[in-house]
Design an enzyme around this catalytic site. Structure first.
Site, PDB file in Angstrom:
ATOM      1  N   ASN A  39       0.834  -1.198   0.000  1.00 52.18           N
ATOM      2  CA  ASN A  39       0.000   0.000   0.000  1.00 52.18           C
ATOM      3  C   ASN A  39       0.873   1.255   0.000  1.00 52.18           C
ATOM      4  OD1 ASN A  39      -2.465   1.596   0.194  1.00 52.18           O
ATOM      5  ND2 ASN A  39      -3.397  -0.272   1.005  1.00 52.18           N
ATOM      6  N   ARG A  40       0.291   2.389   0.373  1.00 53.79           N
ATOM      7  CA  ARG A  40       0.949   3.686   0.186  1.00 53.79           C
ATOM      8  C   ARG A  40       1.601   4.208   1.452  1.00 53.79           C
ATOM      9  NH1 ARG A  40      -3.702   3.347  -2.783  1.00 53.79           N
ATOM     10  NH2 ARG A  40      -3.482   3.820  -5.014  1.00 53.79           N
ATOM     11  N   HIS A  59       3.613  -0.236  -2.499  1.00 51.64           N
ATOM     12  CA  HIS A  59       3.939  -1.667  -2.583  1.00 51.64           C
ATOM     13  C   HIS A  59       5.438  -1.958  -2.552  1.00 51.64           C
ATOM     14  CE1 HIS A  59      -0.198  -2.426  -2.921  1.00 51.64           C
ATOM     15  NE2 HIS A  59      -0.338  -2.445  -4.230  1.00 51.64           N
ATOM     16  N   HIS A 101      -1.742 -10.119  -3.531  1.00 52.93           N
ATOM     17  CA  HIS A 101      -2.424  -9.140  -4.382  1.00 52.93           C
ATOM     18  C   HIS A 101      -3.128  -9.781  -5.577  1.00 52.93           C
ATOM     19  CE1 HIS A 101      -3.026  -5.277  -6.449  1.00 52.93           C
ATOM     20  NE2 HIS A 101      -2.583  -4.659  -5.353  1.00 52.93           N
ATOM     21  N   GLN A 115      -7.632  -4.129   2.069  1.00 50.78           N
ATOM     22  CA  GLN A 115      -7.732  -3.111   1.029  1.00 50.78           C
ATOM     23  C   GLN A 115      -8.638  -3.651  -0.076  1.00 50.78           C
ATOM     24  OE1 GLN A 115      -6.246  -0.094   1.266  1.00 50.78           O
ATOM     25  NE2 GLN A 115      -6.634   0.773  -0.765  1.00 50.78           N
ATOM     26  N   GLU A 146      -7.001  -7.327  -0.272  1.00 50.30           N
ATOM     27  CA  GLU A 146      -5.620  -7.355   0.207  1.00 50.30           C
ATOM     28  C   GLU A 146      -5.594  -7.286   1.732  1.00 50.30           C
ATOM     29  OE1 GLU A 146      -3.454  -4.196  -1.959  1.00 50.30           O
ATOM     30  OE2 GLU A 146      -5.239  -4.169  -3.244  1.00 50.30           O
TER      31      GLU A 146
END
Length: 329
Positions: free
Chosen positions: A76-77, A102, A172, A272, A300
């Site tokens: 993720n971010r 990621h 993912h 996610q 996710e």
């Protein structure tokens, strides 16, 4: 023993693939990024490809949108690619606008792992990530094990660091239980009453808001296209309910067309949800399928986005005494 074969080369290294076949399902896993390239389940008189992928390795480096990878070191971010740990600030390479995504431009999902059979029904992948790789402190020994039991896939992930460092892995897959078309007719349930709202660049604000009244309300099983009638798409972290029964699935996805149902168990605090509204892949996928908007849905299981900059979120710092572990079924 799991069958392992060479299927290509990447930057001077051999790309290998292992096939696990239980009779109830067949799964192909590459040592490139621990990618689940194909997952087939018999239904309605055919073998349905339940994840998005390509027939060969060659399209992955250029055309994959993280199809089937193990994302990390931190999935993720991370806002502005920056975080602080033990009084030191670290700058990570950005690859999603101003953000780090990621694990960076060459995260774990783009590395070649060592692959070995682990009995008839399992495969083990290992990767040694050196200190400073993609800007992260410390060396980490990563290990991912895939085991197939009938139609059930168990994924176990481990990260053993030599010093405190952030680790947040995520598997993912893009799921499409029809094996074709879009997922708007799929039915989805997620045991989450709250989510982490985000700003204009998909970074959490720090709030935990109720899903009620949003296009993220899957507390009861609902059709994706009904919940998202405006086709806004979803790319949000849903906060799994505290105190939920861990023996019950955290999420379920079902197709009326094939009769297939995916159940996911996880010990992570969030999922996610990404419904792939912007997807447009320029080369054919499995069985020649064209992957367009809403072509798959990602579930996710992971810690929250930008956890490194939100001390109020569950910590993702692993240490030699408290290494990283994740189980996903």
């Amino acid at each position: 023993m799991a069958k392992i074969r060479s299927i290509g080369a990447h930057e001077g290294a051999t790309v290998e693939e292992a096939v696990l076949d239980s009779g109830s399902a067949r799964i192909a896993i590459m040592n490139y990024g621990c990618v689940i390239r194909d997952w087939r389940v018999p239904a309605q008189g055919r073998e349905v490809p339940c994840v998005l992928g390509f027939e060969r390795f060659a399209p992955y480096p250029e055309h994959s949108k993280s199809f089937g990878i193990i994302a990390g070191r931190v999935a993720n971010r991370t806002a502005n690619g920056r975080f602080s740990l033990e009084g030191k600030t670290y700058d990570l390479p950005v690859n999603n606008g101003a953000n780090h995504l990621h694990g960076g431009p060459v995260g774990l999902g783009k590395r070649i792992w060592e692959m070995a059979s682990d009995g008839d029904d399992a495969v083990l992948l290992r990767y040694s990530s050196p200190d400073g790789e993609m800007g992260y402190p410390g060396a980490v020994e990563f290990e991912v094990r895939f085991a197939l039991d009938g139609a059930r896939l168990l994924i176990e992930m481990a990260g053993d660091p030599d010093r405190p460092t952030p680790i947040n892995l995520a598997q993912h897959n893009y799921y499409n239980l029809n094996g074709r078309g879009d997922i708007l007719g799929h039915r989805l349930r997620i045991a989450a009453s709250r989510y982490t709202p985000v700003d204009e660049v998909q970074i959490p604000t720090g709030a935990l808001d109720p899903v009620e009244g949003t296009n993220l309300d899957y507390r009861s099983e609902a059709v994706v296209g009904d919940i998202d009638a405006d086709r806004a798409g979803a790319d949000h972290n849903l906060v799994l309910d505290e105190g939920r029964d861990l023996a019950a699935p955290a999420a379920e996805l079902a197709s009326d067309e094939t009769g297939l149902r995916l159940k996911m168990w996880t010990d992570q605090p969030g999922i996610q949800l990404f419904t792939a509204k912007p997807m447009q892949i320029g080369v054919p996928g499995l069985d020649g399928e064209t992957y367009g908007p809403f072509g798959g849905v990602c579930l996710e299981a992971q810690h929250f986005p930008d956890s490194l900059n939100h001390p109020e979120f569950p910590s993702i710092i692993a240490t030699p005494d408290a290494p990283y572990r994740l189980s996903l079924i």
